[in-house]
Design a protein around this motif. Structure first.
Motif, PDB file in Angstrom:
ATOM      1  N   PHE A  57       2.889  13.959   2.030  1.00 29.97           N
ATOM      2  CA  PHE A  57       2.049  12.771   1.869  1.00 29.97           C
ATOM      3  C   PHE A  57       1.962  12.377   0.392  1.00 29.97           C
ATOM      4  O   PHE A  57       2.064  11.196   0.042  1.00 29.97           O
ATOM      5  CB  PHE A  57       0.662  13.048   2.448  1.00 29.97           C
ATOM      6  CG  PHE A  57      -0.185  11.824   2.649  1.00 29.97           C
ATOM      7  CD1 PHE A  57       0.352  10.548   2.640  1.00 29.97           C
ATOM      8  CD2 PHE A  57      -1.559  11.953   2.847  1.00 29.97           C
ATOM      9  CE1 PHE A  57      -0.445   9.419   2.836  1.00 29.97           C
ATOM     10  CE2 PHE A  57      -2.368  10.829   3.041  1.00 29.97           C
ATOM     11  CZ  PHE A  57      -1.801   9.567   3.013  1.00 29.97           C
ATOM     12  N   LEU A  58       1.796  13.352  -0.490  1.00 28.78           N
ATOM     13  CA  LEU A  58       1.742  13.062  -1.914  1.00 28.78           C
ATOM     14  C   LEU A  58       3.068  12.497  -2.421  1.00 28.78           C
ATOM     15  O   LEU A  58       3.086  11.591  -3.276  1.00 28.78           O
ATOM     16  CB  LEU A  58       1.376  14.321  -2.697  1.00 28.78           C
ATOM     17  CG  LEU A  58      -0.081  14.759  -2.624  1.00 28.78           C
ATOM     18  CD1 LEU A  58      -0.265  16.133  -3.267  1.00 28.78           C
ATOM     19  CD2 LEU A  58      -0.988  13.735  -3.298  1.00 28.78           C
ATOM     20  N   PHE A  59       4.160  13.012  -1.905  1.00 29.69           N
ATOM     21  CA  PHE A  59       5.482  12.490  -2.276  1.00 29.69           C
ATOM     22  C   PHE A  59       5.589  11.013  -1.941  1.00 29.69           C
ATOM     23  O   PHE A  59       6.041  10.202  -2.763  1.00 29.69           O
ATOM     24  CB  PHE A  59       6.566  13.299  -1.556  1.00 29.69           C
ATOM     25  CG  PHE A  59       7.937  12.678  -1.628  1.00 29.69           C
ATOM     26  CD1 PHE A  59       8.649  12.685  -2.821  1.00 29.69           C
ATOM     27  CD2 PHE A  59       8.511  12.099  -0.511  1.00 29.69           C
ATOM     28  CE1 PHE A  59       9.920  12.115  -2.896  1.00 29.69           C
ATOM     29  CE2 PHE A  59       9.772  11.524  -0.568  1.00 29.69           C
ATOM     30  CZ  PHE A  59      10.476  11.533  -1.767  1.00 29.69           C
ATOM     31  N   ASP A  73       6.638   1.875  -6.353  1.00 21.67           N
ATOM     32  CA  ASP A  73       7.075   0.639  -5.689  1.00 21.67           C
ATOM     33  C   ASP A  73       6.079   0.282  -4.584  1.00 21.67           C
ATOM     34  O   ASP A  73       6.262   0.671  -3.437  1.00 21.67           O
ATOM     35  CB  ASP A  73       8.479   0.829  -5.101  1.00 21.67           C
ATOM     36  CG  ASP A  73       8.957  -0.396  -4.330  1.00 21.67           C
ATOM     37  OD1 ASP A  73       8.390  -1.498  -4.528  1.00 21.67           O
ATOM     38  OD2 ASP A  73       9.899  -0.250  -3.524  1.00 21.67           O
ATOM     39  N   PRO A  74       5.007  -0.447  -4.919  1.00 20.89           N
ATOM     40  CA  PRO A  74       3.982  -0.782  -3.914  1.00 20.89           C
ATOM     41  C   PRO A  74       4.396  -1.945  -3.009  1.00 20.89           C
ATOM     42  O   PRO A  74       3.657  -2.905  -2.836  1.00 20.89           O
ATOM     43  CB  PRO A  74       2.774  -1.151  -4.784  1.00 20.89           C
ATOM     44  CG  PRO A  74       3.374  -1.716  -6.034  1.00 20.89           C
ATOM     45  CD  PRO A  74       4.642  -0.934  -6.269  1.00 20.89           C
ATOM     46  N   SER A  75       5.575  -1.828  -2.445  1.00 20.89           N
ATOM     47  CA  SER A  75       6.084  -2.859  -1.538  1.00 20.89           C
ATOM     48  C   SER A  75       5.610  -2.574  -0.116  1.00 20.89           C
ATOM     49  O   SER A  75       5.240  -1.438   0.214  1.00 20.89           O
ATOM     50  CB  SER A  75       7.608  -2.877  -1.561  1.00 20.89           C
ATOM     51  OG  SER A  75       8.126  -1.647  -1.076  1.00 20.89           O
ATOM     52  N   PRO A  76       5.624  -3.582   0.745  1.00 23.66           N
ATOM     53  CA  PRO A  76       5.212  -3.351   2.137  1.00 23.66           C
ATOM     54  C   PRO A  76       6.027  -2.260   2.833  1.00 23.66           C
ATOM     55  O   PRO A  76       5.480  -1.485   3.621  1.00 23.66           O
ATOM     56  CB  PRO A  76       5.435  -4.718   2.791  1.00 23.66           C
ATOM     57  CG  PRO A  76       5.261  -5.700   1.678  1.00 23.66           C
ATOM     58  CD  PRO A  76       5.845  -5.015   0.467  1.00 23.66           C
ATOM     59  N   LYS A  77       7.327  -2.180   2.534  1.00 23.71           N
ATOM     60  CA  LYS A  77       8.173  -1.167   3.174  1.00 23.71           C
ATOM     61  C   LYS A  77       7.720   0.242   2.804  1.00 23.71           C
ATOM     62  O   LYS A  77       7.581   1.116   3.671  1.00 23.71           O
ATOM     63  CB  LYS A  77       9.631  -1.378   2.765  1.00 23.71           C
ATOM     64  CG  LYS A  77      10.584  -0.364   3.382  1.00 23.71           C
ATOM     65  CD  LYS A  77      12.019  -0.621   2.937  1.00 23.71           C
ATOM     66  CE  LYS A  77      12.969   0.426   3.528  1.00 23.71           C
ATOM     67  NZ  LYS A  77      14.368   0.201   3.083  1.00 23.71           N
ATOM     68  N   ILE A  78       7.496   0.489   1.526  1.00 23.05           N
ATOM     69  CA  ILE A  78       7.064   1.816   1.077  1.00 23.05           C
ATOM     70  C   ILE A  78       5.635   2.092   1.549  1.00 23.05           C
ATOM     71  O   ILE A  78       5.297   3.227   1.913  1.00 23.05           O
ATOM     72  CB  ILE A  78       7.162   1.933  -0.447  1.00 23.05           C
ATOM     73  CG1 ILE A  78       8.598   1.677  -0.914  1.00 23.05           C
ATOM     74  CG2 ILE A  78       6.698   3.311  -0.903  1.00 23.05           C
ATOM     75  CD1 ILE A  78       9.616   2.636  -0.335  1.00 23.05           C
ATOM     76  N   ALA A  79       4.800   1.054   1.557  1.00 23.76           N
ATOM     77  CA  ALA A  79       3.420   1.227   2.033  1.00 23.76           C
ATOM     78  C   ALA A  79       3.396   1.640   3.495  1.00 23.76           C
ATOM     79  O   ALA A  79       2.578   2.475   3.913  1.00 23.76           O
ATOM     80  CB  ALA A  79       2.626  -0.065   1.838  1.00 23.76           C
ATOM     81  N   MET A  80       4.302   1.079   4.294  1.00 24.14           N
ATOM     82  CA  MET A  80       4.365   1.449   5.705  1.00 24.14           C
ATOM     83  C   MET A  80       4.832   2.897   5.863  1.00 24.14           C
ATOM     84  O   MET A  80       4.351   3.621   6.727  1.00 24.14           O
ATOM     85  CB  MET A  80       5.296   0.500   6.458  1.00 24.14           C
ATOM     86  CG  MET A  80       5.018   0.424   7.938  1.00 24.14           C
ATOM     87  SD  MET A  80       3.368  -0.306   8.218  1.00 24.14           S
ATOM     88  CE  MET A  80       3.111   0.127   9.943  1.00 24.14           C
ATOM     89  N   SER A  81       5.764   3.313   5.013  1.00 19.75           N
ATOM     90  CA  SER A  81       6.200   4.713   5.032  1.00 19.75           C
ATOM     91  C   SER A  81       5.045   5.639   4.685  1.00 19.75           C
ATOM     92  O   SER A  81       4.899   6.723   5.269  1.00 19.75           O
ATOM     93  CB  SER A  81       7.350   4.918   4.028  1.00 19.75           C
ATOM     94  OG  SER A  81       8.487   4.180   4.401  1.00 19.75           O
ATOM     95  N   ASN A  82       4.216   5.208   3.744  1.00 21.77           N
ATOM     96  CA  ASN A  82       3.048   6.008   3.366  1.00 21.77           C
ATOM     97  C   ASN A  82       2.036   6.065   4.507  1.00 21.77           C
ATOM     98  O   ASN A  82       1.393   7.095   4.735  1.00 21.77           O
ATOM     99  CB  ASN A  82       2.402   5.419   2.117  1.00 21.77           C
ATOM    100  CG  ASN A  82       1.545   6.414   1.382  1.00 21.77           C
ATOM    101  OD1 ASN A  82       2.015   7.477   0.987  1.00 21.77           O
ATOM    102  ND2 ASN A  82       0.277   6.086   1.197  1.00 21.77           N
ATOM    103  N   PHE A  83       1.895   4.968   5.219  1.00 23.83           N
ATOM    104  CA  PHE A  83       1.008   4.912   6.382  1.00 23.83           C
ATOM    105  C   PHE A  83       1.422   5.952   7.425  1.00 23.83           C
ATOM    106  O   PHE A  83       0.591   6.713   7.931  1.00 23.83           O
ATOM    107  CB  PHE A  83       1.049   3.505   6.972  1.00 23.83           C
ATOM    108  CG  PHE A  83       0.297   3.341   8.260  1.00 23.83           C
ATOM    109  CD1 PHE A  83      -1.083   3.156   8.267  1.00 23.83           C
ATOM    110  CD2 PHE A  83       0.964   3.354   9.482  1.00 23.83           C
ATOM    111  CE1 PHE A  83      -1.776   2.987   9.459  1.00 23.83           C
ATOM    112  CE2 PHE A  83       0.272   3.182  10.670  1.00 23.83           C
ATOM    113  CZ  PHE A  83      -1.093   3.004  10.661  1.00 23.83           C
ATOM    114  N   PHE A  84       2.714   5.995   7.729  1.00 25.03           N
ATOM    115  CA  PHE A  84       3.208   6.973   8.708  1.00 25.03           C
ATOM    116  C   PHE A  84       3.134   8.395   8.162  1.00 25.03           C
ATOM    117  O   PHE A  84       2.900   9.346   8.920  1.00 25.03           O
ATOM    118  CB  PHE A  84       4.636   6.629   9.130  1.00 25.03           C
ATOM    119  CG  PHE A  84       4.729   5.434  10.032  1.00 25.03           C
ATOM    120  CD1 PHE A  84       4.093   5.428  11.266  1.00 25.03           C
ATOM    121  CD2 PHE A  84       5.422   4.306   9.644  1.00 25.03           C
ATOM    122  CE1 PHE A  84       4.161   4.313  12.108  1.00 25.03           C
ATOM    123  CE2 PHE A  84       5.508   3.190  10.473  1.00 25.03           C
ATOM    124  CZ  PHE A  84       4.864   3.193  11.704  1.00 25.03           C
ATOM    125  N   ALA A  85       3.301   8.545   6.843  1.00 30.14           N
ATOM    126  CA  ALA A  85       3.188   9.874   6.234  1.00 30.14           C
ATOM    127  C   ALA A  85       1.777  10.426   6.394  1.00 30.14           C
ATOM    128  O   ALA A  85       1.584  11.636   6.561  1.00 30.14           O
ATOM    129  CB  ALA A  85       3.558   9.807   4.754  1.00 30.14           C
TER     130      ALA A  85
END
Length: 301
Positions: A259-261, A269-281
């Motif tokens: 999750f920290l990674f 990169d606070p883009s929607p794509k990376i944010a969604m990956s963080n959401f699932f993480a």
């Protein structure tokens, strides 16, 4: 002709089920129910929980969560129609009428869930289940969501009450393990939800909802998420000082590290794509944490 009519009937049934799943936010309810049962399974106490107690707890949490989720949609119809993610909700589309009968149904659903817990489990567990639904339905939805960016921070206590409800089935007294996990859920919710809020930044801004990315921007929000997740992961390690052992520690470090990674990637990169990956993480982290806790207790406890 008969086959065609049967197909239409099945289609309508399928659509109705899909609408109800949407209305009651069953995905959230399932997460809360699983969390409550997992905490029940790892909480030390004078009694050993039975399978029936686990089933009743899960159903009670699911019913109360469904009631709160439906109430949230009932109250936010005006906001939901402004955002693509929510404009297909049944109160927006007219699939369900925006009537007081629905409010009565939601109240009945909540009372059934709380009463079930009160009679079959104990009154303390029932109280926590009730407080969880009220926190999400009233405190978050009615009082805070349209007023302050702290909405999801304070509203995150709904998940903490699910933790306390599970623990109360075994021991109504507050003990270190459930208190720590209640704090974990409290900290987990903002990191989880703010990631989605970055994805939906424009929609929340259009609807006038003061989610954190709307107030301070996506990059600053990503930094806040990272700081919050650091606190979350640190707190999640504390149960090893109160009886959980190396299996849990391995899960807490693995899930928390992943999750920290993803959080660090989001800061870069606070883009929607990376944010969604963080959401699932965030979901992966919670699942790993709970699963390893249960395995730890079952194998080493």
């Amino acid at each position: 002709m008969h086959y065609s009519a049967l197909s239409i009937s099945k289609l309508r049934t399928g659509i109705m089920i899909q609408q109800l799943v949407n209305l009651f936010k069953l995905r959230i309810g399932i997460i809360m129910a699983v969390t409550a049962v997992a905490i029940l399974a790892i909480t030390p106490g004078p009694t050993t929980p039975t399978v029936w107690q686990m089933v009743i707890l899960a159903l009670a949490v699911l019913l109360s969560s469904a009631s709160a989720g439906a109430f949230n949609q009932y109250m936010e119809r005006d906001l939901d129609k402004l955002m693509p993610r929510t404009r297909n909700r049944p109160f927006v589309t007219g699939a369900f009428s925006h009537s007081r009968w629905w409010l009565l149904s939601m109240l009945v659903l909540l009372l059934v869930g709380v009463a079930m817990a009160g009679f079959a489990l104990n009154m303390i567990a029932a109280l926590y289940i009730f407080l969880g639904a009220v926190t999400y339905g009233v405190v978050y939805t009615v009082w805070l969501k349209r007023r302050t960016w702290l909405n999801i921070v304070i509203g995150g206590a709904a998940g903490s009450f699910a933790v306390l409800a599970g623990a109360a089935v075994v021991d109504p007294n507050l003990t270190p393990i459930p208190v720590i996990f209640a704090i974990v859920l409290f900290l987990w919710t903002p990191s989880h939800f703010w990631s989605l809020a970055i994805v939906q930044h424009k929609d929340y801004a259009k609807a006038g909802v003061p989610m954190l990315p709307v107030i301070i921007g996506d990059h600053a929000t990503a930094k806040v998420i990272l700081a919050n997740t650091l606190a979350l992961v640190a707190i999640s390690l504390l149960p090893i000082f109160f009886g959980l052992q190396w299996i849990y520690l391995m899960g807490a470090m693995t899930g928390g590290g992943y999750f920290l990674f993803r959080n660090i990637q989001l800061v870069r990169d606070p883009s929607p794509k990376i944010a969604m990956s963080n959401f699932f993480a965030s979901l992966i982290q919670l699942i790993v944490l709970l699963a390893f806790a249960v395995v730890d207790v079952q194998l080493l406890g």
